[in-house]
Write an enzyme that holds these catalytic residues in place. Structure first.
Site, PDB file in Angstrom:
ATOM      1  N   GLU A   1       0.824  -1.213   0.000  1.00 21.96           N
ATOM      2  CA  GLU A   1       0.000   0.000   0.000  1.00 21.96           C
ATOM      3  C   GLU A   1       0.858   1.263   0.000  1.00 21.96           C
ATOM      4  O   GLU A   1       0.480   2.288  -0.558  1.00 21.96           O
ATOM      5  CB  GLU A   1      -0.951   0.006   1.201  1.00 21.96           C
ATOM      6  CG  GLU A   1      -2.094  -0.993   1.107  1.00 21.96           C
ATOM      7  CD  GLU A   1      -1.732  -2.371   1.643  1.00 21.96           C
ATOM      8  OE1 GLU A   1      -0.554  -2.593   1.994  1.00 21.96           O
ATOM      9  OE2 GLU A   1      -2.637  -3.232   1.717  1.00 21.96           O
ATOM     10  N   PHE A  27     -11.987  -7.504  13.164  1.00 20.44           N
ATOM     11  CA  PHE A  27     -10.820  -7.938  12.402  1.00 20.44           C
ATOM     12  C   PHE A  27     -10.445  -6.875  11.363  1.00 20.44           C
ATOM     13  O   PHE A  27     -11.293  -6.388  10.637  1.00 20.44           O
ATOM     14  CB  PHE A  27     -11.108  -9.281  11.699  1.00 20.44           C
ATOM     15  CG  PHE A  27      -9.976  -9.732  10.818  1.00 20.44           C
ATOM     16  CD1 PHE A  27      -8.740 -10.076  11.364  1.00 20.44           C
ATOM     17  CD2 PHE A  27     -10.128  -9.804   9.441  1.00 20.44           C
ATOM     18  CE1 PHE A  27      -7.685 -10.471  10.551  1.00 20.44           C
ATOM     19  CE2 PHE A  27      -9.078 -10.202   8.620  1.00 20.44           C
ATOM     20  CZ  PHE A  27      -7.861 -10.532   9.183  1.00 20.44           C
ATOM     21  N   GLN A  28      -9.186  -6.528  11.329  1.00 20.10           N
ATOM     22  CA  GLN A  28      -8.646  -5.504  10.425  1.00 20.10           C
ATOM     23  C   GLN A  28      -9.346  -4.159  10.585  1.00 20.10           C
ATOM     24  O   GLN A  28      -9.565  -3.440   9.620  1.00 20.10           O
ATOM     25  CB  GLN A  28      -8.677  -5.981   8.962  1.00 20.10           C
ATOM     26  CG  GLN A  28      -7.692  -7.128   8.731  1.00 20.10           C
ATOM     27  CD  GLN A  28      -7.365  -7.382   7.271  1.00 20.10           C
ATOM     28  OE1 GLN A  28      -8.211  -7.201   6.399  1.00 20.10           O
ATOM     29  NE2 GLN A  28      -6.147  -7.835   6.996  1.00 20.10           N
ATOM     30  N   LYS A  72     -17.562  -1.253   4.758  1.00 13.99           N
ATOM     31  CA  LYS A  72     -17.939  -2.207   3.720  1.00 13.99           C
ATOM     32  C   LYS A  72     -19.451  -2.197   3.443  1.00 13.99           C
ATOM     33  O   LYS A  72     -19.883  -2.286   2.298  1.00 13.99           O
ATOM     34  CB  LYS A  72     -17.501  -3.613   4.150  1.00 13.99           C
ATOM     35  CG  LYS A  72     -17.511  -4.632   3.023  1.00 13.99           C
ATOM     36  CD  LYS A  72     -16.899  -5.940   3.502  1.00 13.99           C
ATOM     37  CE  LYS A  72     -16.889  -6.982   2.389  1.00 13.99           C
ATOM     38  NZ  LYS A  72     -16.310  -8.263   2.864  1.00 13.99           N
ATOM     39  N   MET A 120      24.149   9.772   3.842  1.00 20.48           N
ATOM     40  CA  MET A 120      23.976  11.077   4.481  1.00 20.48           C
ATOM     41  C   MET A 120      24.172  10.971   5.993  1.00 20.48           C
ATOM     42  O   MET A 120      24.814  11.827   6.607  1.00 20.48           O
ATOM     43  CB  MET A 120      22.587  11.647   4.157  1.00 20.48           C
ATOM     44  CG  MET A 120      22.378  13.067   4.627  1.00 20.48           C
ATOM     45  SD  MET A 120      23.553  14.222   3.906  1.00 20.48           S
ATOM     46  CE  MET A 120      22.619  14.807   2.478  1.00 20.48           C
TER      47      MET A 120
END
Lengths: 168, 555
Positions: B50, B112-113, B162, B470
């Site tokens: 993602e 969940f999630q 959803k 760096m």
């Protein structure tokens, strides 16, 4: 320097979190914050008391303006507003002390709103200075609990505003 | 009116907003949306993480000026967008990010999630939404696109439970916006514009300082005209590279921590700084009290909160840079300012960017110069973060806006490779080069699969010094060469690229450099060059942290 901001916001879920989150992220100090619905249920009005110099205040206002749900910000000058703080104070109080405490409350135009065998609840409204003075006096009796709303404020009407300016 | 599902309404709304491309990654909570995507006219690009999807949308947005769109599932899918949102927010990039969410009835139950992505992203988005009613969906999408691309652009997130995606309602795309608290200013205040013109005409030592805001306002033509008409030198911040041609006589390059000495000296000696679309970042200003100490500052910016945030401004002009410069141009007179230009020429001649190139080893600066030569300065350069980013800024001469793509504000390592996916999709047919480091490359290298999947001809050039260059440089200079956790043991990048089916070559000798770059540019698809460069090469010149910008070391 202390400033009182009156902030009109859209009454959407999470709007309070957006405001308080902004203050903590930008490292601005809030003295108190009060929020409630207006006559139009789509809008809420917040009274925010902040501390900082003019430049900090300028940033506070501009950053608040950037929030999409903030509609209007008014910086209430001391002379042009009505500001009130409400306190509920539970004080230890024997039967013998009731008269004395009642007199004190009267002097401060406060009200007794609850009474029990060993305590009393006083409701006081006013400027925060007045409330602090009352609290100071009641300390001698023993303060068991105290809750305050923080300042709510409104700018005075336009006519009053103009005459205020003339006087000053 | 047609009755559609939430997912169908979402896609219809995207079509109404002229979206052509979505970067995304599927998951349980976005199944209804992916089902509609299956046979809709939008081009969905499947990234491999993602974070890759949102940096892809970011690169697409930066290189085209359009709104980038990405889609992720709930929970970990949404939290993987966090770095990308913060990156886009810091650099004011217009993105609309959609995340799936658990059913609205389950919200707050630790389903969940489930993750409170709206709460998490409050401080790193311009605005965000959780849509709990299907009736609000179309209006919310319209608002989100409007907010993302107008005013000071920025990322907007919409969280989509959803059940809202599967519910059905009548669809009509709203025509009106209802945003009483959002009203960006575009037109500059006429009196302020006139005051600015007077200051410019009177100034003996003026400098234009242009940043990312001048690019997002598409103000390059007007900005160039102002510089040429009034004979004013131009400094461009890292985010502003390309807004003014760096090979022009009036260009002084980049200011700040790793800027050109001539740019920093010019800011320090100027009597007028005309700042356009900049936010006076600490990497530019160094110690604030010595920044532009002799100058009055005109600040043109669309965000009123940027005025006097870090630096005191004499003449603020809030509005769209392009509009304001159009107003300003006819009011400004031509002026020769010979003495000032003589001084600037002297500094430029005395302090060009330079590096030692007499050792056996390949110098990273030389790699950038060679890419510049072979691409004739016309490539889109997408960088990672660290030394590679600075050398790519210093040694490639930009003359076209939106051709230097880099995470400036947040400094996100691993940004470049996924962003170059989006840049190449946004600008098909153009040369896109991802200047990388061996550290940054490994932060999002899974996107090699995306490059190969869609045969995107991005050229990855790893300036491989087997270290986090760096940070190592700072350890060398300020921590007594104690290289704590900055020396890397790397995999074989050639084998890695080949495993993905991508053309790859290792370059270890100077003689082979030009040919390898030529070959990589010729390959039809993606290509990777692993260029072994001098390990202890440093980025110079440099302003140490906390010092004034005149106090430069090296270079």
């Amino acid at each position: 320097m202390r400033h009182i901001l009156s902030v009109t916001v859209l009454n959407k879920p999470g709007v309070l979190a957006r405001i308080t989150g902004l203050f903590s992220r930008r490292n601005f100090n809030i003295d108190s914050l009060n929020v409630g619905e207006t006559d139009n249920p789509s809008y809420s009005k917040m009274t925010i008391v902040v501390r900082g110099d003019d430049r900090t205040l300028e940033q506070v206002k501009k950053q608040l303006h950037k929030l999409i749900n903030v509609v209007k910000i008014t910086d209430l000058e001391q002379s042009e507003m009505v500001a009130r703080d409400l306190a509920l104070i539970r004080v230890s109080c024997t039967r013998k002390q009731r008269t004395e405490i009642n007199q004190i409350a009267d002097t401060f135009r406060a009200k007794i709103v609850d009474l029990s065998n060993d305590s009393i609840i006083i409701e006081a409204t006013g400027t925060d200075n007045k409330i602090e003075a009352l609290v100071e006096i009641l300390r001698d009796f023993g303060i068991k609990d105290i809750v305050r709303t923080g300042i709510v404020a409104l700018s005075r009407g336009q006519l009053a505003e103009k005459s205020n300016k003339k006087i000053s | 009116m047609a009755v559609l599902s939430g997912a169908e309404i979402l896609i219809q709304a995207l079509i109404q907003e002229n979206v052509e491309v979505i970067f995304g990654y599927p998951g349980g909570a976005v199944l209804p949306i992916y089902d509609v995507l299956y046979d809709c006219p939008l081009n969905h690009y499947l990234c491999r993480h993602e974070q890759g999807a949102i940096h892809g949308a970011d690169g697409y947005a930066r290189s085209t000026g359009k709104v980038g769109v990405c889609l992720a599932t709930s929970g970990p899918g949404s939290t993987n967008l966090v770095t990308g949102l913060a990156t886009a927010y810091m650099d004011s990039v217009p993105i609309v990010a959609f995340t799936g969410q658990v059913n609205s009835k389950m919200l707050g139950k630790d389903a969940f999630q489930e993750a409170d992505i709206k709460g998490i992203t409050l401080p790193i988005t311009k605005h965000n939404y959780l849509v709990t009613q299907i009736e609000e969906l179309a209006q919310t999408v319209k608002e989100a696109f409007y907010i993302a691309r107008t005013g000071r652009p920025g990322p907007v997130l919409i969280d989509l439970p959803k059940d809202v995606m599967t519910a059905r309602t009548e669809f009509a795309y709203p025509e009106r916006l209802d945003l009483p608290g959002y009203n960006p200013t575009y037109q500059g205040h006429a009196l302020q514009v006139r005051a600015a013109a007077t200051e410019i005409d009177q100034a003996e030592r003026p400098v234009i300082f242009a940043g990312g805001g001048s690019i997002s306002a598409n103000a390059a033509p007007e900005l160039r005209e102002l510089a040429w008409k009034a004979n004013i030198p131009v400094i461009t911040s890292l985010m502003g590279l390309g807004v003014f041609p760096e090979n022009d006589l009036l260009s002084l390059g980049m200011p700040g921590m790793h800027g050109c000495r001539s740019a920093n000296y010019a800011i320090s000696e100027a009597d007028l700084l005309i700042a356009i679309g900049v936010r006076f970042d600490d990497r530019v200003t160094g110690r604030l009290d010595s920044f532009a100490a002799k100058a009055r500052i005109i600040h043109i910016d669309i965000d009123p909160a940027e005025i006097s945030k870090n630096v005191e401004i004499a003449i603020p002009i809030v509005g769209d840079a392009k509009e304001i410069l159009k107003e300003l141009l006819p009011l400004v007179k031509g002026k020769s300012r010979e003495k000032w230009h003589k001084q600037l020429a002297e500094w430029k001649e005395k302090h060009p960017l330079k590096y030692e190139n007499n050792s056996e080893e390949i110098k990273p600066q030389q790699v950038i110069e060679e890419i510049y030569r072979q691409t004739r300065g016309e490539a889109c350069i997408v960088t990672e973060v660290g030394q590679n980013q600075m050398w790519a800024a210093q040694y490639y001469q930009y003359s076209i806006p939106r051709t230097y793509i880099s995470s400036g504000g947040l400094g996100t390592m691993g940004f470049g490779l996924p962003a170059s996916v989006g840049v190449q999709i946004g600008r098909p047919g153009e040369i896109v080069v991802n200047i990388s480091g061996d550290g940054s490359f490994q932060m999002n290298l899974q996107e090699l699969a995306t490059l190969k999947n869609y045969n995107l001809p991005v050229k990855i050039v790893i300036l491989n010094n087997s270290s986090l260059g760096m940070v190592r440089q700072w350890q060398e200079m300020f921590y007594d060469r104690r290289y704590s956790a900055t020396i890397l043991t790397n995999p074989d990048f050639i084998k890695l690229a080949e495993a993905y089916g991508i053309f790859a070559r290792r370059v270890e000798k100077k003689e082979g450099l030009a040919l390898a770059i030529e070959k990589a540019l010729q390959v039809a698809g993606p290509a990777l060059l692993d260029v072994k460069v001098a390990q202890e090469e440093n980025v110079y010149p440099m302003v140490p942290a906390g010092a004034g910008i005149k106090e430069m070391i090296g270079g």
